[in-house]
Write a protein that holds these residues in place. Sequence first.
Motif, mmCIF file in Angstrom:
data_model
loop_
_atom_site.group_PDB
_atom_site.id
_atom_site.type_symbol
_atom_site.label_atom_id
_atom_site.label_comp_id
_atom_site.label_asym_id
_atom_site.label_seq_id
_atom_site.Cartn_x
_atom_site.Cartn_y
_atom_site.Cartn_z
ATOM 1 N N UNK A 23 0.825 -1.212 0.000
ATOM 2 C CA UNK A 23 0.000 0.000 0.000
ATOM 3 C C UNK A 23 0.860 1.263 0.000
ATOM 4 N N UNK A 24 2.006 1.203 0.636
ATOM 5 C CA UNK A 24 2.895 2.370 0.694
ATOM 6 C C UNK A 24 3.791 2.504 -0.521
ATOM 7 N N UNK A 25 4.148 1.365 -1.152
ATOM 8 C CA UNK A 25 5.216 1.409 -2.155
ATOM 9 C C UNK A 25 4.801 1.102 -3.588
ATOM 10 N N UNK A 26 3.745 0.338 -3.785
ATOM 11 C CA UNK A 26 3.346 -0.067 -5.131
ATOM 12 C C UNK A 26 2.595 1.060 -5.834
ATOM 13 N N UNK A 27 3.142 1.539 -6.942
ATOM 14 C CA UNK A 27 2.510 2.599 -7.733
ATOM 15 C C UNK A 27 1.624 1.929 -8.777
ATOM 16 N N UNK A 28 0.364 2.347 -8.841
ATOM 17 C CA UNK A 28 -0.611 1.703 -9.718
ATOM 18 C C UNK A 28 -1.049 2.631 -10.844
ATOM 19 N N UNK A 29 -0.994 2.122 -12.063
ATOM 20 C CA UNK A 29 -1.468 2.881 -13.226
ATOM 21 C C UNK A 29 -2.926 3.290 -13.056
ATOM 22 N N UNK A 30 -3.735 2.356 -12.568
ATOM 23 C CA UNK A 30 -5.172 2.590 -12.426
ATOM 24 C C UNK A 30 -5.490 3.705 -11.422
ATOM 25 N N UNK A 31 -4.519 4.030 -10.579
ATOM 26 C CA UNK A 31 -4.687 5.116 -9.606
ATOM 27 C C UNK A 31 -3.904 6.347 -10.035
ATOM 28 N N UNK A 32 -3.722 6.508 -11.331
ATOM 29 C CA UNK A 32 -3.004 7.663 -11.887
ATOM 30 C C UNK A 32 -1.594 7.799 -11.326
ATOM 31 N N UNK A 33 -0.882 6.690 -11.328
ATOM 32 C CA UNK A 33 0.515 6.653 -10.881
ATOM 33 C C UNK A 33 0.675 7.042 -9.407
ATOM 34 N N UNK A 34 -0.271 6.630 -8.597
ATOM 35 C CA UNK A 34 -0.192 6.871 -7.147
ATOM 36 C C UNK A 34 -0.134 5.529 -6.427
ATOM 37 N N UNK A 35 0.348 5.577 -5.210
ATOM 38 C CA UNK A 35 0.272 4.407 -4.342
ATOM 39 C C UNK A 35 -1.127 4.361 -3.747
ATOM 40 N N UNK A 36 -1.436 3.265 -3.102
ATOM 41 C CA UNK A 36 -2.709 3.118 -2.407
ATOM 42 C C UNK A 36 -2.857 4.209 -1.349
ATOM 43 N N UNK A 37 -1.826 4.401 -0.566
ATOM 44 C CA UNK A 37 -1.874 5.407 0.501
ATOM 45 C C UNK A 37 -2.094 6.801 -0.086
ATOM 46 N N UNK A 38 -1.392 7.134 -1.151
ATOM 47 C CA UNK A 38 -1.567 8.439 -1.783
ATOM 48 C C UNK A 38 -2.984 8.609 -2.318
ATOM 49 N N UNK A 39 -3.520 7.568 -2.953
ATOM 50 C CA UNK A 39 -4.877 7.653 -3.497
ATOM 51 C C UNK A 39 -5.905 7.871 -2.381
ATOM 52 N N UNK A 40 -5.758 7.144 -1.289
ATOM 53 C CA UNK A 40 -6.685 7.332 -0.170
ATOM 54 C C UNK A 40 -6.556 8.733 0.428
ATOM 55 N N UNK A 41 -5.328 9.223 0.535
ATOM 56 C CA UNK A 41 -5.117 10.586 1.046
ATOM 57 C C UNK A 41 -5.725 11.620 0.105
ATOM 58 N N UNK A 42 -5.793 11.301 -1.189
ATOM 59 C CA UNK A 42 -6.390 12.199 -2.183
ATOM 60 C C UNK A 42 -7.896 11.981 -2.313
ATOM 61 N N UNK A 43 -8.470 11.258 -1.376
ATOM 62 C CA UNK A 43 -9.918 11.020 -1.301
ATOM 63 C C UNK A 43 -10.488 10.179 -2.430
ATOM 64 N N UNK A 44 -9.679 9.295 -3.004
ATOM 65 C CA UNK A 44 -10.216 8.315 -3.940
ATOM 66 C C UNK A 44 -11.010 7.312 -3.104
ATOM 67 N N UNK A 45 -12.162 6.891 -3.608
ATOM 68 C CA UNK A 45 -13.012 5.954 -2.887
ATOM 69 C C UNK A 45 -12.243 4.691 -2.519
ATOM 70 N N UNK A 46 -12.287 4.267 -1.260
ATOM 71 C CA UNK A 46 -11.592 3.042 -0.865
ATOM 72 C C UNK A 46 -11.995 1.839 -1.716
ATOM 73 N N UNK A 47 -13.241 1.761 -2.108
ATOM 74 C CA UNK A 47 -13.704 0.649 -2.951
ATOM 75 C C UNK A 47 -12.937 0.623 -4.271
ATOM 76 N N UNK A 48 -12.769 1.780 -4.907
ATOM 77 C CA UNK A 48 -12.041 1.865 -6.178
ATOM 78 C C UNK A 48 -10.565 1.523 -5.976
ATOM 79 N N UNK A 49 -10.005 1.971 -4.868
ATOM 80 C CA UNK A 49 -8.605 1.676 -4.553
ATOM 81 C C UNK A 49 -8.431 0.174 -4.331
#
Length: 77
Positions: A23-49
């Motif tokens: 969650x801290x280190x894996x960068x995901x294309x589907x999350x616009x080149x963000x990690x899970x933690x970054x996406x959640x901090x940016x208010x992406x829906x947890x379900x989508x993450x």
Amino acid sequence: MRNREFWDLVDEVLGSANGRVLARELVLDELDQRTVVQALEDDVEPRAVWHALCDALGVPDTARWGTDDRRPAPPRR
């Protein structure tokens, strides 16, 4: 899905140590080149993450919701 439910699933499905590192280190294309933690901090829906993480790791739908038969599987989007 709430953040707490998301992290419960990370711990149960991926393992608490391994899942938290991913969650801290894996960068995901589907999350616009963000990690899970970054996406959640940016208010992406947890379900989508969660779906993005499971898709990237190849977790099958049948294994994504842990062992609790009463836990409803959130729809994709």
